[in-house]
Scaffold this motif. Sequence first.
Motif, PDB file in Angstrom:
ATOM      1  N   GLU A  39       3.364  -7.439  -0.857  1.00  0.00           N
ATOM      2  CA  GLU A  39       4.542  -8.253  -1.159  1.00  0.00           C
ATOM      3  C   GLU A  39       5.735  -7.826  -0.306  1.00  0.00           C
ATOM      4  N   ARG A  40       5.910  -6.508  -0.145  1.00  0.00           N
ATOM      5  CA  ARG A  40       7.018  -6.031   0.689  1.00  0.00           C
ATOM      6  C   ARG A  40       6.810  -6.455   2.144  1.00  0.00           C
ATOM      7  N   GLY A  41       5.539  -6.384   2.591  1.00  0.00           N
ATOM      8  CA  GLY A  41       5.252  -6.822   3.949  1.00  0.00           C
ATOM      9  C   GLY A  41       5.540  -8.295   4.138  1.00  0.00           C
ATOM     10  N   ALA A  42       5.158  -9.111   3.155  1.00  0.00           N
ATOM     11  CA  ALA A  42       5.387 -10.559   3.236  1.00  0.00           C
ATOM     12  C   ALA A  42       6.872 -10.901   3.246  1.00  0.00           C
ATOM     13  N   SER A  43       7.673 -10.013   2.664  1.00  0.00           N
ATOM     14  CA  SER A  43       9.118 -10.257   2.636  1.00  0.00           C
ATOM     15  C   SER A  43       9.821  -9.718   3.885  1.00  0.00           C
ATOM     16  N   GLY A  44       9.033  -9.160   4.820  1.00  0.00           N
ATOM     17  CA  GLY A  44       9.617  -8.697   6.076  1.00  0.00           C
ATOM     18  C   GLY A  44       9.944  -7.221   6.130  1.00  0.00           C
ATOM     19  N   ASP A  45       9.355  -6.416   5.245  1.00  0.00           N
ATOM     20  CA  ASP A  45       9.560  -4.967   5.258  1.00  0.00           C
ATOM     21  C   ASP A  45       8.708  -4.374   6.391  1.00  0.00           C
ATOM     22  N   ALA A  46       9.366  -3.928   7.454  1.00  0.00           N
ATOM     23  CA  ALA A  46       8.647  -3.468   8.648  1.00  0.00           C
ATOM     24  C   ALA A  46       7.775  -2.250   8.354  1.00  0.00           C
ATOM     25  N   ARG A  47       8.282  -1.335   7.548  1.00  0.00           N
ATOM     26  CA  ARG A  47       7.510  -0.132   7.231  1.00  0.00           C
ATOM     27  C   ARG A  47       6.254  -0.490   6.450  1.00  0.00           C
ATOM     28  N   ALA A  48       6.374  -1.410   5.493  1.00  0.00           N
ATOM     29  CA  ALA A  48       5.220  -1.837   4.697  1.00  0.00           C
ATOM     30  C   ALA A  48       4.179  -2.518   5.585  1.00  0.00           C
ATOM     31  N   LEU A  49       4.644  -3.317   6.531  1.00  0.00           N
ATOM     32  CA  LEU A  49       3.721  -3.984   7.456  1.00  0.00           C
ATOM     33  C   LEU A  49       2.934  -2.951   8.262  1.00  0.00           C
ATOM     34  N   TYR A  50       3.630  -1.903   8.696  1.00  0.00           N
ATOM     35  CA  TYR A  50       2.940  -0.876   9.480  1.00  0.00           C
ATOM     36  C   TYR A  50       1.944  -0.105   8.624  1.00  0.00           C
ATOM     37  N   GLN A  51       2.318   0.163   7.375  1.00  0.00           N
ATOM     38  CA  GLN A  51       1.385   0.838   6.471  1.00  0.00           C
ATOM     39  C   GLN A  51       0.137  -0.012   6.228  1.00  0.00           C
ATOM     40  N   LEU A  52       0.311  -1.297   6.087  1.00  0.00           N
ATOM     41  CA  LEU A  52      -0.829  -2.199   5.924  1.00  0.00           C
ATOM     42  C   LEU A  52      -1.684  -2.199   7.188  1.00  0.00           C
ATOM     43  N   SER A  53      -1.019  -2.132   8.329  1.00  0.00           N
ATOM     44  CA  SER A  53      -1.749  -2.075   9.601  1.00  0.00           C
ATOM     45  C   SER A  53      -2.661  -0.858   9.652  1.00  0.00           C
ATOM     46  N   ARG A  54      -2.136   0.290   9.244  1.00  0.00           N
ATOM     47  CA  ARG A  54      -2.932   1.523   9.262  1.00  0.00           C
ATOM     48  C   ARG A  54      -4.095   1.448   8.279  1.00  0.00           C
ATOM     49  N   LEU A  55      -3.875   0.779   7.142  1.00  0.00           N
ATOM     50  CA  LEU A  55      -4.943   0.631   6.159  1.00  0.00           C
ATOM     51  C   LEU A  55      -6.072  -0.241   6.718  1.00  0.00           C
ATOM     52  N   HIS A  56      -5.719  -1.260   7.494  1.00  0.00           N
ATOM     53  CA  HIS A  56      -6.746  -2.100   8.114  1.00  0.00           C
ATOM     54  C   HIS A  56      -7.482  -1.343   9.233  1.00  0.00           C
ATOM     55  N   ASP A  57      -6.843  -0.325   9.793  1.00  0.00           N
ATOM     56  CA  ASP A  57      -7.524   0.503  10.803  1.00  0.00           C
ATOM     57  C   ASP A  57      -8.683   1.279  10.196  1.00  0.00           C
ATOM     58  N   SER A  58      -8.445   1.824   9.003  1.00  0.00           N
ATOM     59  CA  SER A  58      -9.445   2.706   8.393  1.00  0.00           C
ATOM     60  C   SER A  58     -10.189   2.076   7.226  1.00  0.00           C
ATOM     61  N   GLY A  59      -9.610   1.027   6.628  1.00  0.00           N
ATOM     62  CA  GLY A  59     -10.199   0.444   5.427  1.00  0.00           C
ATOM     63  C   GLY A  59      -9.804   1.229   4.204  1.00  0.00           C
ATOM     64  N   TYR A  60      -9.480   0.522   3.134  1.00  0.00           N
ATOM     65  CA  TYR A  60      -9.077   1.214   1.904  1.00  0.00           C
ATOM     66  C   TYR A  60      -9.195   0.260   0.719  1.00  0.00           C
ATOM     67  N   ASP A  61      -9.959   0.683  -0.284  1.00  0.00           N
ATOM     68  CA  ASP A  61     -10.107  -0.104  -1.493  1.00  0.00           C
ATOM     69  C   ASP A  61     -10.553  -1.521  -1.142  1.00  0.00           C
ATOM     70  N   SER A  62      -9.740  -2.527  -1.449  1.00  0.00           N
ATOM     71  CA  SER A  62     -10.121  -3.917  -1.168  1.00  0.00           C
ATOM     72  C   SER A  62      -9.758  -4.344   0.253  1.00  0.00           C
ATOM     73  N   ILE A  63      -9.143  -3.457   1.024  1.00  0.00           N
ATOM     74  CA  ILE A  63      -8.730  -3.791   2.392  1.00  0.00           C
ATOM     75  C   ILE A  63      -9.853  -3.432   3.360  1.00  0.00           C
ATOM     76  N   ALA A  64     -10.396  -4.411   4.034  1.00  0.00           N
ATOM     77  CA  ALA A  64     -11.511  -4.190   4.960  1.00  0.00           C
ATOM     78  C   ALA A  64     -11.007  -3.708   6.319  1.00  0.00           C
ATOM     79  N   VAL A  65     -11.860  -2.971   7.022  1.00  0.00           N
ATOM     80  CA  VAL A  65     -11.541  -2.575   8.391  1.00  0.00           C
ATOM     81  C   VAL A  65     -11.477  -3.829   9.251  1.00  0.00           C
ATOM     82  N   ASP A  66     -10.363  -3.996   9.950  1.00  0.00           N
ATOM     83  CA  ASP A  66     -10.165  -5.199  10.754  1.00  0.00           C
ATOM     84  C   ASP A  66      -9.158  -4.858  11.853  1.00  0.00           C
TER      85      ASP A  66
END
Length: 346
Positions: A39-66
């Motif tokens: 939600e923070r990423g969708a609202s334009g929170d740059a730090r949250a977007l980067y954290q989501l990016s890192r999660l997609h690098d490694s995969g986490y919980d429901s977030i797939a590697v992409d």
Amino acid sequence: MMNRMKHIFPLLMIAVFLMAAAGAEGITRRRLSLRGLAERGASGDARALYQLSRLHDSGYDSIAVDSARAAALCLESARLGYVPAQSDAGFRYFRGEGVRRDVDSALYWTRRAAEAGDARAANNMGYLSLRGEYVAQDTGKAFEWFTVAADAGLPVGQSQLADMYREGLGTTPDTLKAAELYSKALESGLRDAGLKLLSMMELRWKNLPADSIMRLGRRYYTRNAPEIGIALLRDAAARGNADALAILGDAYSRANGVDYDHDRSVACFLEAALRGQPSAQFFVAEMLDVFPDALRGETESGVIRSFYGDSPIPADIHTAAYWYALASARGVSDARSATRHLFPPD
């Protein structure tokens, strides 16, 4: 027995239920946390977007590697001005990770991050400027970028800047400044900086008095640079410094900065003990406690004969009691005091 089980079984079921509930609660919290991050990423929170990016690098919980999704989120964060994302974007474009490899885009984002003070980006720009890869070769600019990286505490940046001072590239040669920077990088665990420091300073160090070399050698031996320490301690030991000999014995026994060598370890400890080093005397005593014939080997007998020359050798020199008494007279009566005497606190 059956009555007892009737009481125990419900308790077990309650325990299982509680564990399952705790696990479910953990999963719920994790998903709520991820939802909040999204939600923070969708609202334009740059730090949250980067954290989501890192999660997609490694995969986490429901977030797939992409990797493509990771790169897209990273670039979105970078465009919003988040400096770590800008540095990462430059790296992704150089490597072609999740995006088409594009050197111009890599340089754009790396330079932006470096100008904002990112240590790794600055170090990368320094390296490219020094080598003339993808950018014009400019030692003055390389010096500026490495200074940013070094001031930010990046060990490899400190080592690279030390190289510049050592060679006088982009600045006036300054050996003292180079040595200071190599030492900082060493203290952070960059062993390569130690080899550079040794090659630069070894000849100068050899002109120091034996006691000064000994103190310097002990400092480097105990502070992430055993190879430097060994080089200095060998020089001090060759001049008869007993403390240096004892530390060399320690080094050979623990393969610290040198290959393991039991015979050389014992020979160094024995010579140090003969020269009056109490920690070494305690070590020899402990060794004789376990191996009463330890000093009767060819190497050990040679060390003893060489030390005494034509003088009479003490009759009880092969006994543990002899060496314990000598060590105790110098204040070393156990392993702790032996270590403290050999490696005193600064």
